[in-house]
Motif scaffolding. Structure first.
Motif, PDB file in Angstrom:
ATOM      1  N   HIS A 266       0.840  -1.191   0.000  1.00 23.46           N
ATOM      2  CA  HIS A 266       0.000   0.000   0.000  1.00 23.46           C
ATOM      3  C   HIS A 266       0.881   1.249   0.000  1.00 23.46           C
ATOM      4  CE1 HIS A 266      -3.684  -2.164   0.403  1.00 23.46           C
ATOM      5  NE2 HIS A 266      -3.358  -2.703   1.558  1.00 23.46           N
ATOM      6  N   ASP A 288      -2.874   4.326  -2.939  1.00 28.16           N
ATOM      7  CA  ASP A 288      -4.046   3.881  -2.184  1.00 28.16           C
ATOM      8  C   ASP A 288      -4.725   5.011  -1.433  1.00 28.16           C
ATOM      9  OD1 ASP A 288      -3.904   0.783  -2.409  1.00 28.16           O
ATOM     10  OD2 ASP A 288      -1.856   1.385  -1.920  1.00 28.16           O
ATOM     11  N   ASP A 289      -3.973   6.058  -1.100  1.00 26.40           N
ATOM     12  CA  ASP A 289      -4.554   7.122  -0.280  1.00 26.40           C
ATOM     13  C   ASP A 289      -3.753   8.400  -0.467  1.00 26.40           C
ATOM     14  OD1 ASP A 289      -6.277   8.315   1.509  1.00 26.40           O
ATOM     15  OD2 ASP A 289      -5.892   6.902   3.147  1.00 26.40           O
ATOM     16  N   TRP A 306      -4.525   1.079   6.641  1.00 29.61           N
ATOM     17  CA  TRP A 306      -3.904   0.331   5.541  1.00 29.61           C
ATOM     18  C   TRP A 306      -3.083  -0.842   6.041  1.00 29.61           C
ATOM     19  CZ3 TRP A 306      -6.184   0.695   1.254  1.00 29.61           C
ATOM     20  CH2 TRP A 306      -6.819   1.903   0.883  1.00 29.61           C
TER      21      TRP A 306
END
Length: 310
Positions: A266, A288-289, A306
């Motif tokens: 991640h 992912d973010d 995560w």
């Protein structure tokens, strides 16, 4: 000059392909400096400044600009140089960093140049002014210095790095992460340490890299030497800045997602680019973010999320 000022707002959308645009400016003297256009809201002739009692000496005053009261920092003083005395003939670069808007008083603004991050290099080691550099590059056979704005702002208004007690005391983190590490990539030493301090109450181990290229080399090394299948056996999560010399965070993420051994990891992009934000680019490179700097609770919560989902 009018063309430069008018073009800044129109060009703040540039992101991706390991490229950036630098707004070149000067403080006192001939030395050129650069700031990423993506962080610039506006450039204007220095307006009348109102001095505030008991403010930091680097803050030359506040100005009311487009309905907002903005502190104006003498950038020359902030990096240990002489004050910019002739404010009437000077300029203010309005920027947004780490969820705050501030103006930087500079001696003069030149032009915007398009660069590849591969041509942006880590600064030379040394004391004095070099301690405020996050990168350097060469334009027209002259050295251009890129300042560590996060360090400057942290010295003027220190950032809180403490995580709330409820988040820090949640025992699930240790169970989920085991003996794996959180990898942090950021070209600002101040920012790296802020992230590290925010994560310490969670009881996690961290490893740090100064830019995307260094991070990618090290992650591949870990995957090759310490993991049988893929990187998540050793690294639970990567937290990466976007702006970094040699390789930016977008390119780093794309390289990771293209490598079978690294792809399952991640990636959280953690950046001071808290104004206009290109969601499409985040999705394109496979991050992912995204978290705007700097809120320790948001960062810690994202890490827990995560790592738990990993």
């Amino acid at each position: 000059m009018a063309g430069i000022l008018d073009s800044v707002n129109q060009r703040t959308q540039l992101v991706g392909q390991n490229r950036l645009e630098l707004l070149l400016f000067k403080l006192k003297g001939r030395q050129r400096f650069g700031i990423n256009v993506f962080k610039v809201r506006e450039v204007l002739q220095c307006p009348a400044l109102t001095k505030m009692p008991k403010s930091n000496p680097y803050i030359r005053g506040v100005a009311h600009i487009r309905g907002q009261t903005i502190s104006v920092i003498d950038l020359s003083m902030a990096v240990g140089g002489p004050a910019i005395t002739d404010t009437q003939d000077s300029f203010v670069i309005i920027t947004e960093y780490n969820r705050s808007v501030q103006g930087f008083l500079v001696g003069g603004v030149e032009r915007i140049v398009n660069m590849n991050w591969e041509k942006i290099m880590p600064p030379p080691s040394g004391a004095g002014r070099y301690s405020y550099l996050t990168a350097v590059t060469e334009i027209e056979q002259e050295l251009v210095e890129i300042l560590d704005v996060e360090k400057i702002l942290a010295e003027i208004n220190p950032v809180n790095t403490e995580v709330s007690q409820g988040i820090a005391e949640d025992g699930e983190m240790q169970r989920d992460i085991g003996d794996r590490i959180i990898f942090i990539a950021d070209d600002s030493a101040v920012a790296r340490n802020q992230v590290k301090r925010a994560l310490e109450p969670l009881g996690v181990q961290t490893e740090l890299a100064k830019n995307g290229k260094e991070a990618l080399i090290r992650l591949k090394e870990i995957a090759e030497l310490e993991c049988q299948n893929h990187i998540t056996e050793r690294v639970a999560l990567l937290i990466s800045d976007v702006e970094m010399p040699e390789m930016d965070g977008y390119t780093l993420t794309a390289e990771i997602k293209a490598d079978p051994k690294l792809a399952p990891m991640h990636v959280v992009l953690h950046t001071s680019l808290s104004g206009v934000f290109n969601q499409a680019m985040i999705e394109k490179v496979g991050a992912d973010d995204f978290i705007a700097k700097f809120n320790p609770d948001e960062l810690a919560s994202a890490v827990k999320k995560w790592v738990h989902n990993g």
